[in-house]
Every structure is written in structure tokens, then in C-alpha cells.
Design a protein around this motif. Structure first.
Motif, PDB file in Angstrom:
ATOM      1  N   UNK A 118       0.831  -1.207   0.000  1.00  0.00           N
ATOM      2  CA  UNK A 118       0.000   0.000   0.000  1.00  0.00           C
ATOM      3  C   UNK A 118       0.864   1.255   0.000  1.00  0.00           C
ATOM      4  N   UNK A 119       1.925   1.244   0.808  1.00  0.00           N
ATOM      5  CA  UNK A 119       2.806   2.417   0.887  1.00  0.00           C
ATOM      6  C   UNK A 119       3.474   2.675  -0.460  1.00  0.00           C
ATOM      7  N   UNK A 120       3.883   1.602  -1.130  1.00  0.00           N
ATOM      8  CA  UNK A 120       4.549   1.742  -2.437  1.00  0.00           C
ATOM      9  C   UNK A 120       3.592   2.353  -3.449  1.00  0.00           C
ATOM     10  N   UNK A 121       2.359   1.849  -3.467  1.00  0.00           N
ATOM     11  CA  UNK A 121       1.358   2.355  -4.422  1.00  0.00           C
ATOM     12  C   UNK A 121       0.998   3.804  -4.095  1.00  0.00           C
ATOM     13  N   UNK A 122       0.783   4.072  -2.818  1.00  0.00           N
ATOM     14  CA  UNK A 122       0.416   5.417  -2.361  1.00  0.00           C
ATOM     15  C   UNK A 122       1.505   6.423  -2.733  1.00  0.00           C
ATOM     16  N   UNK A 123       2.733   6.110  -2.376  1.00  0.00           N
ATOM     17  CA  UNK A 123       3.818   7.075  -2.580  1.00  0.00           C
ATOM     18  C   UNK A 123       4.125   7.272  -4.066  1.00  0.00           C
ATOM     19  N   UNK A 124       4.148   6.159  -4.814  1.00  0.00           N
ATOM     20  CA  UNK A 124       4.480   6.271  -6.245  1.00  0.00           C
ATOM     21  C   UNK A 124       3.398   7.040  -6.991  1.00  0.00           C
ATOM     22  N   UNK A 125       2.123   6.810  -6.647  1.00  0.00           N
ATOM     23  CA  UNK A 125       1.060   7.486  -7.396  1.00  0.00           C
ATOM     24  C   UNK A 125       1.027   8.975  -7.055  1.00  0.00           C
ATOM     25  N   UNK A 126       1.328   9.319  -5.800  1.00  0.00           N
ATOM     26  CA  UNK A 126       1.357  10.743  -5.448  1.00  0.00           C
ATOM     27  C   UNK A 126       2.598  11.411  -6.045  1.00  0.00           C
ATOM     28  N   UNK A 127       3.691  10.666  -6.114  1.00  0.00           N
ATOM     29  CA  UNK A 127       4.906  11.189  -6.763  1.00  0.00           C
ATOM     30  C   UNK A 127       4.640  11.483  -8.238  1.00  0.00           C
ATOM     31  N   UNK A 128       3.890  10.583  -8.894  1.00  0.00           N
ATOM     32  CA  UNK A 128       3.596  10.778 -10.328  1.00  0.00           C
ATOM     33  C   UNK A 128       2.769  12.042 -10.541  1.00  0.00           C
ATOM     34  N   UNK A 129       1.823  12.287  -9.641  1.00  0.00           N
ATOM     35  CA  UNK A 129       0.992  13.492  -9.788  1.00  0.00           C
ATOM     36  C   UNK A 129       1.844  14.746  -9.584  1.00  0.00           C
ATOM     37  N   UNK A 130       2.686  14.727  -8.547  1.00  0.00           N
ATOM     38  CA  UNK A 130       3.544  15.899  -8.280  1.00  0.00           C
ATOM     39  C   UNK A 130       4.532  16.115  -9.423  1.00  0.00           C
ATOM     40  N   UNK A 131       5.141  15.025  -9.885  1.00  0.00           N
ATOM     41  CA  UNK A 131       6.175  15.140 -10.924  1.00  0.00           C
ATOM     42  C   UNK A 131       5.582  15.643 -12.239  1.00  0.00           C
TER      43      UNK A 131
END
Ligand SMILES: Cc1cc2nc3c(=O)[nH]c(=O)nc-3n(C[C@H](O)[C@H](O)[C@H](O)COP(=O)(O)OP(=O)(O)OC[C@H]3O[C@@H](n4cnc5c(N)ncnc54)[C@H](O)[C@@H]3O)c2cc1C
Length: 381
Positions: free
Chosen positions: A315-328
Motif C-alpha cells: 500500500x505504501x509503495x502504491x500510495x507514494x508512487x502514485x502521489x509522486x507521479x501526480x507531483x512530478x
């Protein structure tokens, strides 16, 4: 502890990158505008073993480990956010069959996907039940020789292009999550109808609403045990969330690399953008978040490969990666200025495509609930 890929994963990454840059990258804009499912690219990727790559060789797959699958995902969406993710999600229905299906189901349905004959799908979400899976209303009633399915599913990836779909339905409507079962349904069967949904991004994906009207499912097509569908689904999510995390990570990398290149070339106030500190900080933040997302995803995948899947870490991996993609993608578009907002460059597409990452495969809020339950000792870590 070793933070480097083994040779097999390095070779895999290099060959997937070569394929993705040649066969995916040049066509992103075209498919986004046409809004068509990228059949030809799906077939080419399948031919090389890149679709549902974890499926064992016995069923025609490449038999890769989960880290290998994450590497493929990252490279595909680095090359293009839309086509890359459309091809990758062709595997969506496979894990439930791989883990819980009968030998006959595996032999009959898995090779079709890995050979590139059809994508697959999994239908959980309904118009009135998304995050709250136990609230689904689709019913499977026992009839002579099998079940009869009735209900509506929505936002189903590949719902109108797949030959088969895994459908979650209530076999015991009053039993909450203990009354859900999974069924393998062929989309050509009587009573199955699907209509495509228009979206903000991922335009070449097939996302559909599915109508099930008295669909007869033979006895042989229940997946796993009756009333165990919810538990099977949780196992599915442990892995699929890492995979989706890798899909979103690739989008972040693709946006970052494009922005970095642009910042080196574009000049403002007599010097390249990259020499302005405000732009440097944006790129530094993107790089830092991408590195952190990689560590989470690779570790979660590494644990899955050792039979030690950790739901909170997935869950942490999915959460962090998806929020990183939005920010990036947001900051990359900013670095491109007006050109970022134009259709001339890829960035506006990455920005639209990345947005859904915090919604599908469990929203960010749901990932936080899972992590919170785990750290409170209410979920196995
Ligand atoms: C492009 C796309 C593809 C998809 N593909 C598939 C697919 O292949 N198969 C499939 O089954 N589904 C698919 N989905 C559906 C997706 O998984 C759901 O949209 C998602 O699970 C959220 O459900 P919902 O939209 O009903 O939102 P809701 O569950 O109604 O949630 C609305 C908001 O409330 C928040 N919320 C809900 N419950 C809580 C809570 N307890 N605490 C705090 N906040 C909460 C949510 O986080 C969200 O922000 C897809 C969706 C999209 C957009």
C-alpha cells in the motif's frame, strides 16, 4: 543488503527499454488522440513475453519474478503514460486465475493473454460500491449446473475489449465480505454487455461499464472457493498495488526526464532554465521522490518474490508512487511553461494520465487505512 539489480534484471531493463523506446514512445500522441486500444503494440509486447510476465512458462508466460514485472511496468510508462499502461493492464484478470483457478481454467484462459490474443479484466467496482468492496450488489444465484449473474460493474479496465473477465459477485448477500465469490465470465456469453466510458486521460485504455443480465456461469467457472472471493482479492491487491505503483513510477520518471531535458535547452533571462534555482529545486524534488518510490516498490516486489508479501508496504509503495507521479507531472508541466499546456509535447498527456493513480487500485485514503491498521496491530505485517 544489496541495492543493485542482479544481472538478469539489468539485462531485462535494457531490453524492455529498447523495445519501449522504439515501439511505444513514438505513438503516444497518436493513440491518445485516436482513443483506440493499442492492439498492435499489445501483440508485439506479448510476443516478447512482456504481458503478464509472471505467468509460468507452463501456460505460455515468461515466468518472471515480481521485481521483473515491476521493471517492465516502469519502462513501459516511462516511454508513454497512455500506451504503456494500456498494454500493462492487459494482465489484470490473470492473478486471480493463476493463484486460485483450476488447472483447466489456467490452461484455457492464461495463454490467451500472454500470447496477445486478448487482454483480461477484473470487475469489482459498481456504481454504488468502490472503496467499500463488501457493499457490492451484483448477485450470483445458484441454478442448475452453475450460477446466474445479475448486476452492473463500472470503470472496468478492458471491460469491452477482453474475451474474459473476473467478476466479483455476492453468493451470500447477507454475509458482507464473507459472502463474495469470484467468477470467470466470457464476454461473449449471453447477457454480458459493456459500454465504454469517456475519461480525462488514459484515452487509449478501454474503461467500461458492464451490464450483467441473467448471465449463466457454469459450475466449472467459479474461481477458488465459494464465499472466499474477498480474501482472494486481498491477496490479489498485495501484488497488483505494487505493479500499479510501478506503472505510476514510470510516469513520474518519464515526466522528470522530459522536464530535465527541456530545462537544459530552454533559455529564459539569458540562461538555460536549469540554471535558475527555482527550476533546480523542482527537479531535485522530483528526483528525490522518484528515488524513494523506487526503493518502496523494489522492496515490496522483493518481499513478494520471497513469499513474504507485506500488505502495508504494498500500500505504501502504491500510495507514494502514485502521489509522486501526480507531483512530478504537475511540476514538469510547469517547467515546460506554455508548451507544457499545448498538445505539441507529451507532458499534458502525462499530467492527465497520472491523475487517476491515487484513485484506482484503491484510493490513497484506502492505502492509508491499510497502513494505519497494520501499524495499529490490526493487520498482519
Ligand atoms: C480509469 C479507471 C480504471 C479503473 N479500473 C478498474 C478495474 O479494472 N476494475 C475495478 O473493479 N475498478 C476499477 N476502477 C475503479 C476504482 O478502483 C474505484 O474508482 C476506486 O476504488 C474508488 O471507488 P469509487 O470511485 O467508488 O469512490 P468511493 O469509494 O465512493 O470514494 C470516494 C472518495 O471517498 C474516499 N473514501 C471512501 N471511503 C473512505 C474511508 N473509509 N475513509 C476515508 N475516505 C474514504 C475515497 O478515498 C475517495 O476519495 C477504475 C477506475 C478508474 C477511474
Amino acid at each position: 543488503m544489496n541495492f543493485e539489480f542482479e544481472e538478469e534484471h539489468r539485462i531485462l531493463r535494457d531490453s524492455v527499454r529498447e523495445f519501449a523506446e522504439k515501439e511505444i514512445m513514438p505513438y503516444g500522441k497518436e493513440y491518445d488522440e485516436k482513443g483506440e486500444y493499442p492492439w498492435e503494440i499489445f501483440r508485439k509486447a506479448a510476443k516478447l513475453g512482456y504481458v503478464a510476465a509472471d505467468i509460468p512458462e507452463k501456460y505460455g508466460g515468461a515466468g518472471l519474478d515480481y521485481l521483473g514485472c515491476a521493471i517492465i511496468a516502469e519502462e513501459f510508462t516511462r516511454a508513454d503514460s497512455s500506451i504503456g499502461s494500456a498494454v500493462l493492464t492487459a494482465s489484470l484478470g490473470c492473478p486471480m486465475v493463476k493463484y486460485f483457478g483450476t488447472e483447466e481454467q489456467k490452461e484455457r484462459y492464461l495463454p490467451k493473454v500472454v500470447k496477445g490474443e486478448t487482454p483480461s479484466a477484473i470487475a469489482i467496482t459498481e456504481p454504488d460500491a468502490g472503496s467499500d468492496v463488501q457493499a457490492i450488489k451484483t448477485k450470483a444465484e445458484r441454478v442448475d449446473g452453475g450460477w446466474k449473474l445479475n448486476g452492473t460493474k463500472t470503470f472496468i479496465t478492458n471491460g469491452s475489449v477482453s474475451e474474459w473477465v473476473v467478476i466479483l459477485a455476492k453468493t451470500q448477500p447477507d454475509a458482507g465480505y464473507r459472502g463474495i465469490s469470484a467468477f470467470l465470465v466470457e464476454t461473449g456469453w449471453d447477457g454480458y454487455e459493456a459500454r465504454r466510458i469517456k475519461k480525462m486521460g488514459l484515452n487509449c485504455h478501454d474503461t467500461a461499464e458492464i451490464y450483467l443480465k441473467d448471465v449463466f456461469v457454469p459450475e466449472t467457472h467459479i474461481i477458488g472457493q465459494e464465499n472466499f472471493g474477498f480474501y482472494q482479492l486481498m491477496r490479489f491487491f498485495n501484488e497488483s498495488r505494487v505493479f500499479v505503483g510501478a506503472v505510476q513510477l514510470g510516469m513520474a520518471v518519464g515526466a522528470y526526464e522530459r522536464a530535465l531535458e527541456y530545462a537544459k535547452q530552454r533559455k529564459a533571462f539569458g540562461k538555460p532554465l536549469i540554471e535558475h534555482q527555482a527550476i533546480q529545486f523542482k527537479l531535485a524534488d522530483m528526483w528525490k521522490d522518484i528515488e524513494a518510490a523506487k526503493l518502496l516498490i523494489y522492496k515490496a516486489a522483493w518481499l513478494i518474490d520471497r513469499g513474504k508479501a507485506n500488505p502495508a508496504l504494498s500500500s505504501a509503495a502504491k500510495l507514494f508512487a502514485s502521489e509522486t507521479a501526480i507531483k512530478a507531472t504537475y511540476e514538469a508541466l510547469q517547467i515546460f511553461g506554455g508548451y507544457g499546456y499545448s498538445k505539441e509535447y507529451d507532458i499534458e498527456r502525462y499530467y492527465r494520465d497520472a491523475r487517476v493513480g491515487t484513485i484506482y487500485e484503491g484510493t490513497s485514503e484506502i492505502q492509508k487505512l491499510i497502513i494505519a491498521r497494520a501499524i495499529a496491530g490490526k493487520l498482519r505485517l
